[in-house]
Design a protein around this motif. Structure first.
Motif, PDB file in Angstrom:
ATOM      1  N   PRO A 188      -2.368   5.691  -3.994  1.00 41.53           N
ATOM      2  CA  PRO A 188      -3.557   6.314  -3.405  1.00 41.53           C
ATOM      3  C   PRO A 188      -4.400   7.083  -4.421  1.00 41.53           C
ATOM      4  O   PRO A 188      -3.966   7.336  -5.557  1.00 41.53           O
ATOM      5  CB  PRO A 188      -2.970   7.268  -2.363  1.00 41.53           C
ATOM      6  N   ALA A 201       0.871  -1.170   0.000  1.00 48.34           N
ATOM      7  CA  ALA A 201       0.000   0.000   0.000  1.00 48.34           C
ATOM      8  C   ALA A 201       0.909   1.221   0.000  1.00 48.34           C
ATOM      9  O   ALA A 201       1.706   1.408   0.924  1.00 48.34           O
ATOM     10  CB  ALA A 201      -0.911   0.000   1.221  1.00 48.34           C
ATOM     11  N   SER A 243      -2.405   4.417   5.897  1.00 54.10           N
ATOM     12  CA  SER A 243      -2.476   3.329   4.921  1.00 54.10           C
ATOM     13  C   SER A 243      -2.217   2.013   5.645  1.00 54.10           C
ATOM     14  O   SER A 243      -1.383   1.940   6.546  1.00 54.10           O
ATOM     15  CB  SER A 243      -1.428   3.532   3.825  1.00 54.10           C
ATOM     16  N   SER A 256      -4.663   2.245   0.527  1.00 58.47           N
ATOM     17  CA  SER A 256      -3.542   3.143   0.257  1.00 58.47           C
ATOM     18  C   SER A 256      -4.065   4.577   0.251  1.00 58.47           C
ATOM     19  O   SER A 256      -4.971   4.906  -0.502  1.00 58.47           O
ATOM     20  CB  SER A 256      -2.901   2.810  -1.097  1.00 58.47           C
ATOM     21  N   GLN A 291       1.647   5.090   0.326  1.00 59.99           N
ATOM     22  CA  GLN A 291       1.104   6.325   0.901  1.00 59.99           C
ATOM     23  C   GLN A 291       1.887   7.523   0.355  1.00 59.99           C
ATOM     24  O   GLN A 291       3.115   7.481   0.260  1.00 59.99           O
ATOM     25  CB  GLN A 291       1.191   6.309   2.422  1.00 59.99           C
ATOM     26  N   PRO A 347      -7.981   2.631  -2.525  1.00 56.91           N
ATOM     27  CA  PRO A 347      -7.174   3.846  -2.628  1.00 56.91           C
ATOM     28  C   PRO A 347      -8.020   5.038  -2.194  1.00 56.91           C
ATOM     29  O   PRO A 347      -9.207   5.114  -2.536  1.00 56.91           O
ATOM     30  CB  PRO A 347      -6.819   3.908  -4.118  1.00 56.91           C
TER      31      PRO A 347
END
Length: 268
Positions: A39, A5, A224, A208, A7, A178
């Motif tokens: 994201p 994920a 995240s 994310s 960020q 996201p």
């Protein structure tokens, strides 16, 4: 399958945002990730909502799509391009689209955000429908792992998180979220909603987020994380750019669903 994920704290420069995203994706790939999720609005957070219309791309053509395709191919990585603005037949409205690229650099899936955020507490005010057109189609794709397993992946974006019926329709092994949750709403609801979606669907969740203070004055919540099908947070980063890594285990997924077969007990 190892996943990441990503960020970010995206700003008003497309080039700077893509450079930051590339560095984080490089880090994810170096750590062995097979799938990385950027994201919402990873490529651009403008001074105002209408700014995103200036960057709206047509399908198969554009700087951001080229970046995602080239990076996925070069890093041999599945990449979910958080969201980027995509042109519609109405120049005053764009789609907030999440695009998926395979390690071959091919765009294999697109999801347009269905639920558009609106919020006004007297101090903060947001209305995505003023410049965005809502999507209509729940979307899933199959992501094969290097171990030969196939994961059914359900797509969503940010405000979708509040609408549990969407995730029931996806019926996925892995749910993607996201997001660019505001600090106000994220502090109150982000983690509890994510864990609820994981628990009720007995699925992994990759969330994310944007996380920090942006050039346009907006503050996003971040946090995240990756969550397992039992609702446990496996890994998390509170604020600032970074890569959140976790290993997804298909056997763990099946075990949870076998021990508590809630998905088989649905009656409505």
């Amino acid at each position: 399958m190892k996943v990441a994920a990503i960020q970010m704290v995206s700003g008003i420069s497309l080039d700077a945002n893509l450079s930051a995203a590339r560095a984080l994706l490089d880090q994810a790939a170096h750590c062995g990730a097979e799938l990385a999720v950027l994201p919402e609005y990873f490529c651009f957070m403008g001074q105002n909502d209408a700014d995103k219309l200036l960057l709206a791309e047509t399908a198969g053509l554009g700087t951001v799509q080229d970046f995602l395709s080239d990076t996925a191919r070069e890093l041999k990585l599945w990449i979910v391009g958080g969201t980027l603005p995509m042109a519609t037949d109405d120049p005053t409205h764009a789609a907030n689209a999440s695009l998926v690229y395979s390690p071959k650099g091919e765009c294999v899936s697109r999801y347009d955000k269905i639920h558009l955020f609106r919020y006004d507490n007297g101090r903060e005010s947001y209305d995505e429908a003023s410049v965005l057109r809502a999507g209509e189609t729940p979307t899933v794709f199959d992501c094969p792992s290097r171990q030969g397993q196939s994961w059914r992946v359900g797509m969503s974006v940010c405000y979708d998180l509040r609408f549990g019926e969407l995730y029931r329709m996806l019926a996925a092994d892995l749910l993607l979220v996201p997001a660019a949750f505001t600090h106000t709403t994220g502090q109150a609801h982000w983690e509890v909603l994510l864990r609820a979606r994981a628990i009720e669907n007995q699925a992994y969740v990759i969330a994310s987020a944007q996380g920090g203070n942006h050039e346009n004055g907006r503050r996003t919540w971040g946090h995240s994380m990756v969550i397992d099908p039992w609702g446990q947070v496996m890994a998390m980063q509170a604020e600032g750019p970074g890569v959140v890594l976790a290993d997804l285990d298909m056997a763990r997924l099946h075990s949870v669903r076998e021990q508590l077969p809630a998905l088989q007990h649905r009656r409505l």
